[in-house]
Design a protein around this motif. Sequence first.
Motif, PDB file in Angstrom:
ATOM      1  N   LEU A  88       0.905  -1.351  -0.071  1.00 50.46           N
ATOM      2  CA  LEU A  88      -0.042  -0.011   0.092  1.00 50.46           C
ATOM      3  C   LEU A  88       1.028   1.180  -0.094  1.00 50.46           C
ATOM      4  O   LEU A  88       0.552   2.103  -0.770  1.00 50.46           O
ATOM      5  N   GLY A  89       1.888   1.117   0.747  1.00 51.67           N
ATOM      6  CA  GLY A  89       2.906   2.269   0.924  1.00 51.67           C
ATOM      7  C   GLY A  89       3.441   2.538  -0.423  1.00 51.67           C
ATOM      8  O   GLY A  89       3.576   3.769  -0.828  1.00 51.67           O
ATOM      9  N   LEU A  90       4.092   1.665  -1.331  1.00 47.50           N
ATOM     10  CA  LEU A  90       4.704   1.787  -2.486  1.00 47.50           C
ATOM     11  C   LEU A  90       3.423   2.381  -3.461  1.00 47.50           C
ATOM     12  O   LEU A  90       3.927   3.233  -4.534  1.00 47.50           O
ATOM     13  N   LEU A  91       2.250   2.028  -3.442  1.00 45.40           N
ATOM     14  CA  LEU A  91       1.026   2.418  -4.147  1.00 45.40           C
ATOM     15  C   LEU A  91       0.764   4.013  -3.991  1.00 45.40           C
ATOM     16  O   LEU A  91      -0.013   4.432  -4.843  1.00 45.40           O
ATOM     17  N   LEU A  92       1.107   4.343  -2.987  1.00 43.69           N
ATOM     18  CA  LEU A  92       0.543   5.810  -2.703  1.00 43.69           C
ATOM     19  C   LEU A  92       1.248   7.027  -3.588  1.00 43.69           C
ATOM     20  O   LEU A  92       2.360   6.887  -3.686  1.00 43.69           O
ATOM     21  N   PRO A  93       0.219   7.727  -3.978  1.00 39.48           N
ATOM     22  CA  PRO A  93       0.620   8.744  -4.809  1.00 39.48           C
ATOM     23  C   PRO A  93       1.660   9.671  -4.126  1.00 39.48           C
ATOM     24  O   PRO A  93       1.602   9.796  -3.083  1.00 39.48           O
ATOM     25  N   GLY A  94       2.586  10.424  -4.773  1.00 43.00           N
ATOM     26  CA  GLY A  94       3.445  11.414  -3.960  1.00 43.00           C
ATOM     27  C   GLY A  94       2.824  12.488  -3.132  1.00 43.00           C
ATOM     28  O   GLY A  94       3.458  12.670  -2.068  1.00 43.00           O
ATOM     29  N   ARG A  95       1.682  12.947  -3.668  1.00 41.56           N
ATOM     30  CA  ARG A  95       1.133  13.978  -2.797  1.00 41.56           C
ATOM     31  C   ARG A  95       0.405  13.315  -1.473  1.00 41.56           C
ATOM     32  O   ARG A  95       0.117  14.316  -0.625  1.00 41.56           O
ATOM     33  N   LEU A  96       0.309  12.395  -1.388  1.00 44.57           N
ATOM     34  CA  LEU A  96      -0.213  11.671  -0.369  1.00 44.57           C
ATOM     35  C   LEU A  96       0.798  10.973   0.808  1.00 44.57           C
ATOM     36  O   LEU A  96       0.449  10.656   1.853  1.00 44.57           O
ATOM     37  N   THR A  97       1.871  11.031   0.290  1.00 46.50           N
ATOM     38  CA  THR A  97       2.998  10.210   1.115  1.00 46.50           C
ATOM     39  C   THR A  97       3.450  11.109   2.170  1.00 46.50           C
ATOM     40  O   THR A  97       3.502  12.398   1.925  1.00 46.50           O
ATOM     41  N   PRO A  98       3.556  10.556   3.465  1.00 45.77           N
ATOM     42  CA  PRO A  98       3.807  11.490   4.645  1.00 45.77           C
ATOM     43  C   PRO A  98       5.228  11.640   4.579  1.00 45.77           C
ATOM     44  O   PRO A  98       6.214  10.957   4.009  1.00 45.77           O
ATOM     45  N   ASP A  99       5.596  12.713   5.227  1.00 38.90           N
ATOM     46  CA  ASP A  99       7.157  12.997   5.373  1.00 38.90           C
ATOM     47  C   ASP A  99       7.466  12.978   6.896  1.00 38.90           C
ATOM     48  O   ASP A  99       7.018  13.876   7.821  1.00 38.90           O
ATOM     49  N   ILE A 100       8.269  12.203   7.337  1.00 31.82           N
ATOM     50  CA  ILE A 100       8.916  12.048   8.556  1.00 31.82           C
ATOM     51  C   ILE A 100       9.546  13.495   9.179  1.00 31.82           C
ATOM     52  O   ILE A 100       9.668  13.289  10.545  1.00 31.82           O
ATOM     53  N   GLY A 101       9.864  14.163   8.483  1.00 37.88           N
ATOM     54  CA  GLY A 101      10.404  15.457   8.907  1.00 37.88           C
ATOM     55  C   GLY A 101       9.608  16.488   9.356  1.00 37.88           C
ATOM     56  O   GLY A 101      10.123  17.305  10.091  1.00 37.88           O
TER      57      GLY A 101
ATOM     58  N   VAL B  22      10.423   7.960   2.813  1.00 32.38           N
ATOM     59  CA  VAL B  22      10.667   7.833   1.349  1.00 32.38           C
ATOM     60  C   VAL B  22      10.778   9.190   0.952  1.00 32.38           C
ATOM     61  O   VAL B  22      11.651   9.501  -0.120  1.00 32.38           O
ATOM     62  N   ARG B  23       9.743  10.184   1.206  1.00 24.57           N
ATOM     63  CA  ARG B  23       9.938  11.451   0.735  1.00 24.57           C
ATOM     64  C   ARG B  23      10.705  12.655   1.568  1.00 24.57           C
ATOM     65  O   ARG B  23      10.406  13.756   1.250  1.00 24.57           O
ATOM     66  N   SER B  24      11.036  12.164   2.330  1.00 25.70           N
ATOM     67  CA  SER B  24      11.928  12.974   3.371  1.00 25.70           C
ATOM     68  C   SER B  24      13.316  13.676   2.756  1.00 25.70           C
ATOM     69  O   SER B  24      13.598  13.237   1.517  1.00 25.70           O
ATOM     70  N   GLN B  25      13.763  14.711   3.188  1.00 22.85           N
ATOM     71  CA  GLN B  25      15.163  15.052   2.612  1.00 22.85           C
ATOM     72  C   GLN B  25      16.383  14.562   3.032  1.00 22.85           C
ATOM     73  O   GLN B  25      17.400  14.813   2.754  1.00 22.85           O
ATOM     74  N   LEU B  26      16.132  13.498   3.997  1.00 20.50           N
ATOM     75  CA  LEU B  26      17.422  12.789   4.400  1.00 20.50           C
ATOM     76  C   LEU B  26      18.141  11.962   3.297  1.00 20.50           C
ATOM     77  O   LEU B  26      17.650  11.447   2.262  1.00 20.50           O
ATOM     78  N   ASN B  27      19.419  11.875   3.313  1.00 20.91           N
ATOM     79  CA  ASN B  27      20.421  11.056   2.569  1.00 20.91           C
ATOM     80  C   ASN B  27      20.248   9.505   3.107  1.00 20.91           C
ATOM     81  O   ASN B  27      19.812   9.402   3.963  1.00 20.91           O
ATOM     82  N   SER B  28      20.968   8.770   2.346  1.00 17.42           N
ATOM     83  CA  SER B  28      20.682   7.397   2.517  1.00 17.42           C
ATOM     84  C   SER B  28      21.017   7.071   3.883  1.00 17.42           C
ATOM     85  O   SER B  28      20.616   6.149   4.476  1.00 17.42           O
ATOM     86  N   ARG B  29      22.568   7.695   4.214  1.00 20.90           N
ATOM     87  CA  ARG B  29      22.977   7.379   5.634  1.00 20.90           C
ATOM     88  C   ARG B  29      22.306   7.919   6.587  1.00 20.90           C
ATOM     89  O   ARG B  29      21.959   7.466   7.903  1.00 20.90           O
ATOM     90  N   GLN B  30      21.474   9.103   6.471  1.00 14.68           N
ATOM     91  CA  GLN B  30      20.761   9.881   7.509  1.00 14.68           C
ATOM     92  C   GLN B  30      19.648   8.976   7.642  1.00 14.68           C
ATOM     93  O   GLN B  30      18.931   8.689   8.667  1.00 14.68           O
ATOM     94  N   LEU B  31      19.127   8.487   6.809  1.00 14.42           N
ATOM     95  CA  LEU B  31      17.734   7.687   6.470  1.00 14.42           C
ATOM     96  C   LEU B  31      18.033   6.359   7.277  1.00 14.42           C
ATOM     97  O   LEU B  31      17.313   5.874   8.520  1.00 14.42           O
ATOM     98  N   VAL B  32      19.096   5.674   6.960  1.00 18.32           N
ATOM     99  CA  VAL B  32      19.407   4.402   7.483  1.00 18.32           C
ATOM    100  C   VAL B  32      19.582   4.529   9.121  1.00 18.32           C
ATOM    101  O   VAL B  32      19.186   3.593   9.930  1.00 18.32           O
ATOM    102  N   ALA B  33      20.348   5.577   9.511  1.00 18.03           N
ATOM    103  CA  ALA B  33      20.871   5.579  10.776  1.00 18.03           C
ATOM    104  C   ALA B  33      19.504   6.178  11.613  1.00 18.03           C
ATOM    105  O   ALA B  33      19.394   5.744  12.758  1.00 18.03           O
TER     106      ALA B  33
END
Length: 245
Positions: free
Chosen positions: A109-122, A153-164
């Motif tokens: 379901l998360g993969l199918l969400l359109p970009g405008r509806l995707t939440p931002d952890i930031g 997935v829509r946050s501004q974090l880079n890969s290392r920030q995201l994983v950490a």
Amino acid sequence: MLSLPIAAGFAAAIVSTSFISGIFGMAGGMILMGILLAFMPLAPAMVLHGLVQIASNGWRAWQWRSHVDWRIVAHYAGGAVVAAAVVGVMAVVASKAVALIIVGVSPLLGLLLPGRLTPDIGKPGHAHGCGVLCTVLQLLAGVSGPILDVFFVRSQLNSRQLVATKAAVQVLGHFLKAVYFGHLLAGGEALSLIAIVVAIPLAVAGTHLSRFVLEIISETQFRTWSRYVIGAVSTIYLIQGVVLL
């Protein structure tokens, strides 16, 4: 007592899934949960999975500690603690089949969400909501990484920030899960102390090895491979859950 081949298989599963999670910040926990549920009762599987993931995510968060966004962690924790208290009072436990279906459906379901509806952890409000939703999933299905990824997935974090940062919040989530299902173990189901003692260093080893891969892959490769991995694993678990029903 586990036979030697099964014990060796568990050991390989813990190392390999910790390695996968160390690269993508997800998927490994889902794979391990499915393996444990195939061989163990629900409550012991949840406790062992929680302890392994605490070790794996804790080591990953420590390795990349300079990249953790502690503001996000704090907002997430606020929602997580409230959700754990509510679910704890209700004492809800899902069956194996339901747990597998939840694990399979939620990331798709998360993969199918359109970009405008995707939440931002930031965003603070989104981080609080993520803490609530992911903790409920942790206590019902044992994993929440796929939904957690939807918030990242829509946050501004880079890969290392995201994983950490994901590793840091998942330490809390798996701790709450281990406590919740550990209380249920008092009902008679047992979990071997040897399994715990052996599993934790194996999880740390797999996580440590993953660092070398994460340091060399590009941001594009990271995000592309993440979607393929999570889609494949989710589909498999959804099918398993439906079959069990």
